[in-house]
Each structure stands twice: as C-alpha cells, then as structure tokens.
Motif scaffolding. Structure first.
Motif, PDB file in Angstrom:
ATOM      1  N   SER A 100       0.775  -1.225  -0.020  1.00  0.00           N
ATOM      2  CA  SER A 100       0.139  -0.134  -0.052  1.00  0.00           C
ATOM      3  C   SER A 100       1.137   1.353  -0.072  1.00  0.00           C
TER       4      SER A 100
ATOM      5  N   LYS B 214       3.052   5.991   2.395  1.00  0.00           N
ATOM      6  CA  LYS B 214       3.140   6.493   3.747  1.00  0.00           C
ATOM      7  C   LYS B 214       4.174   5.944   4.703  1.00  0.00           C
TER       8      LYS B 214
ATOM      9  N   TRP C  51       0.637   4.958   7.935  1.00  0.00           N
ATOM     10  CA  TRP C  51       0.507   3.736   7.251  1.00  0.00           C
ATOM     11  C   TRP C  51      -0.417   2.918   8.154  1.00  0.00           C
TER      12      TRP C  51
ATOM     13  N   TYR D 230      -3.996   2.233   6.225  1.00  0.00           N
ATOM     14  CA  TYR D 230      -4.345   0.994   5.606  1.00  0.00           C
ATOM     15  C   TYR D 230      -4.368  -0.363   6.364  1.00  0.00           C
TER      16      TYR D 230
ATOM     17  N   ILE E 288       8.687   1.311   3.947  1.00  0.00           N
ATOM     18  CA  ILE E 288       7.911   2.091   4.923  1.00  0.00           C
ATOM     19  C   ILE E 288       8.726   3.321   5.421  1.00  0.00           C
TER      20      ILE E 288
END
Ligand code: GUN
Ligand code: ZN
Length: 433
Positions: free
Chosen positions: A87, A90, A95, A99, A299
């Motif tokens: 995803s 972020k 995050w 998500y 991330i």
C-alpha cells in the motif's frame, strides 16, 4: 508404515555460524548429496549414492542439480496484512492508520480470517517458507484461524493475539484485562499442540497502556516457555512518540523492561534506532532482534546495523514483516538485507544471508534444535531451489565457480519460480486449492 523418502540433489548444511567463523568452515556442501527423511524427521544427510545403497526401499525424489536446504524461517510477519501488502506512500504511523487498522478490523469475522490465513500460508509455502512467527489481530478468531490453517498444513508456527488498548480505532481495542484473559485462553488452547507455539504479542508501546504492558509481562512470567513478540525503534517519529507517552522511561526498550517484557524469547522487530543502553540490555537479556529489510525500505524506516549488532554477539533473525514489508519472499528479503548492508558499507556474504533466513531466524525463535538446518534429527522442513529458474539467473549461474556464487543470483533475482518443492514435516507440500 510411513514412507521413507530420499531427496537427491546438491545439499547445503550449516556446521557453524558464518558471522563468527570463516565462511569456508561454516557449511557442508555436497554436489551429489542426499537427504533421507523418515517419520517427519531428517534421518541422514550424506552422499546420494551412499544413502541410495543403504536404503534401497526409500522413495527417491531426484532433483538433479537443484539445491536442497532447510525451509525458510520468517521471524516476523503480520498475516492479517496479506491483502494490503504494497500500500503506497506512507510512513509508519500514517500507514497503520490508513491501511493496516481498517484491514485488521475485518478479522473479527472468522470466515474472513480463515480465508486470509489459508491464503497467506499457501503463498508463503509457494515461496519456500516453512515457519513463520505471526502477529494476528486483537480478535481471538484471527488466532484460531491462523493456528487451524497451520495445523491443517502440519507447520511449525508461532503466533499470538495482538494486544492494543489505546491509540487505535474503536473496534480494534481490547483492555488490559481482556487482552490478558483472551491471550491466556488462546495460549492454553494452542501452545504445544502439534507444532504450534503461542507468542505473547503486545503490538508496540504506543498502542498499549502501562496497565496492559504490565498484564502482558505477568502473562509472560507465568509462561516463560512462550516467545514474546513486539516492535522496537522502527522510525524516529515513533521513538519520539514513545518518549512523550512514557515520560519516565529511560528509552524505548525501558517501556518494555519496566513491565517484565524483556528476556530470552523476546523478539523485537526492526530495532533500528537503538541506544547504547538498549543494545547492552538486549545482549545481556539474550533477546532476539528481527531485521525486516524490505519493510524498513518500503515504509522508509532506516538501515539496520547488522554488522555492528552481529559483532556485539546479538541474536538476530530475518523477516519479511508482511505487509509493511513489500514481499512474501525470503529470497527477496535476503536481497534487501544485502542491499541494506551495502548502503552501510558492510556487504553480507551469500553464506551469511542464507544462514540468517534459515538457522539465524530459527535461533532467534529458539527453535534451532528443531528447524532451520539440514541435519540428522531436525524436522524435515525443506526447500528445493532451482538455481537457474529464469534466463537472467541461469546465464549468471552458468559462470559460477562455487555454490555461493551459484546461489547469489537466485538470492538477488529469484522469486517463487525458483521454488521447485517445499516439504513440511517430511511431506511434500501441495497447495490446497
Ligand atoms: N509497529 C506497530 N505495528 C506495526 C505493524 O503492523 N507493522 C510495522 N511494520 N510496524 C509496526
Ligand atoms: Zn511488524
């Protein structure tokens, strides 16, 4: 009577830790090797011809020049994040909120949890991973779903109910008491059944009150044979947030230490921004640090200090951290560990990376007496790798002069196409479609 199996191919067994002994002495490689499997256990690793002559009735699986090793051990994953992997865009806290938490909310539905747990284990088995240590969600149903799916596949796994009693949305919170009670009930139900182990699982300090951390510490003290898994010092914003939430703590690790959440069997995912005191305490406690390289780059967390921490003698495992990590594949994860090493100016040798994904992670999970290596007496969790699985890899492997050179292109460029077979507890795994 169970069938005796003889797997023929190149075999790789570690004889010592390649971080603390010369690479050449760390492994035994047989070009025409054999692995004899009986009653779910590795009975012998030797020359293929020798085993064939000694066990003429064994069922032979001739893998040619494919590489036979222990299956991969993934020491930190979140199976509930399977469907939100990759995803976009972020960093950690955003995050989680954007998500992860909405997805984890769905796991109170047992049918949904069952479907994802089965899909997750099938995906990872197709990538050669035989053992994982997984976070579940706050819902007991998510733990039942995961253990049931692992039991059906005969896998050795570690998992636990993720406990959170603050800083998460309504619907994804327990309390100090219900977190303790539900965890205890699940532990009593599952721990030690077949190859299943319960791991006490406070998510991380920001989502637990001191009361909940204290309750988790009590539960661990009552069950010291269980692992305890959590997160530590993954991003700088997170470290600052922990300092705000726990003004009296000496550092992030102290927020666990104060409540008895440090010790052998403690697994600390990420562990990037550690102070000297934290490093000293983790080492003294013989705790396990879990390196999650595809997650730390995806991330945007930072670069784990593998070389420094290994030199200190820390116990370190390797993990995908699905779905913060961007892959289900331990091959891809090994590649990322290599790249992170390069960015720090300390490249890892293929022997070291592969050791981390097998013996190292098994050691981190304190299961290296059972899994993670191809050796007599070990459980027969095995992966068979094609070292020429794509044209790009094959043309590079053709130039290789030894096993490490032949393996490295698969580490760097390989994926599930490299996995010829995965064996679990002495059975060749076939996907449950
Ligand atoms: N820290 C707390 N929860 C999580 C999670 O689900 N993934 C990652 N990468 N870090 C976390
Ligand atoms: Zn994690």
């Amino acid at each position: 009577m169970t069938t005796t199996h003889l797997l023929l191919g190149q075999t790789l067994s570690y004889t010592s830790d390649p971080f603390h002994s010369p690479i050449v002495d760390s492994a035994e490689v047989r070009q025409n090797g054999g692995v004899l499997v009986k009653d779910g256990v590795i009975f012998g690793v030797s020359e293929g011809d020798t085993l064939r002559a000694a066990y003429p009735h064994a069922k032979v699986h001739d893998y040619g020049d494919a590489l036979i090793t222990a299956g991969f051990v993934d020491a930190h994953v979140h199976y509930p994040q399977t469907a939100i992997i990759t995803s976009w865009g972020k960093r950690l806290i955003d995050w989680l909120n954007a998500y992860t938490f909405p997805e984890e909310m769905r796991f109170g539905d047992k049918g949904f949890a069952d479907e994802v747990a089965g899909r997750y284990l099938d995906l990872t088995l197709a990538h050669g991973t035989t053992t994982v240590a997984s976070f579940c969600t706050i819902h007991p149903e998510s733990v039942d779903a995961f253990f049931e799916a692992a039991l059906a596949r005969g896998q050795r796994v570690f998992a636990g109910k993720t406990c959170m009693d603050r800083n998460a949305p309504d619907g994804l919170l327990d309390t100090a008491k219900s977190g303790y009670d539900d965890s205890k009930q699940l532990l009593e139900k599952w721990h030690g059944q077949e190859r299943l182990s319960y791991a006490i699982t406070p998510r991380f300090s920001p989502t637990s009150t001191p009361e909940q951390l204290d309750a988790m510490g009590s539960l661990w003290a009552e069950h010291p044979g269980c692992l305890m898994q959590t997160h530590l010092s993954e991003q700088t914003d997170e470290v600052a947030w922990v300092a705000d939430l726990f003004p009296d703590a000496r550092d992030y690790l102290d927020t666990y230490e104060q409540f008895g959440l440090i010790g052998p069997g403690g697994l600390y995912g990420h562990s990037i921004y550690l102070t000297e005191r934290e490093r000293t305490r983790l080492k003294e406690a013989d705790a396990s640090l879990i390196h999650c390289p595809t997650s730390n780059t995806f991330i945007g967390s930072g670069l784990f200090d593998m070389a420094g921490l290994m030199a200190e003698g820390q116990r370190i495992g390797l993990a995908t951290d699905t779905g913060g990590g961007s892959s289900f594949s331990m091959l891809r994860t090994m590649a990322a560990a290599y790249e992170v090493g390069q960015l720090r100016g300390t490249p890892l040798h293929a022997a070291q990376i592969y050791w981390l994904a097998t013996v190292g992670s098994a050691r981190a999970l304190r299961a290296d007496d059972k899994i993670g290596n191809l050796a007599p007496g070990m459980e027969a969790d095995i992966v068979v790798l094609d070292l020429s699985s794509t044209p790009a890899i094959a043309q590079r492997t053709a130039r290789a002069e030894n096993l490490w050179e032949a393996l490295f292109p698969t580490i760097m460029m390989g994926d599930d196409r490299a996995i010829i077979d995965t064996w679990i507890g002495g059975q060749r795994y076939q996907a449950q479609t």
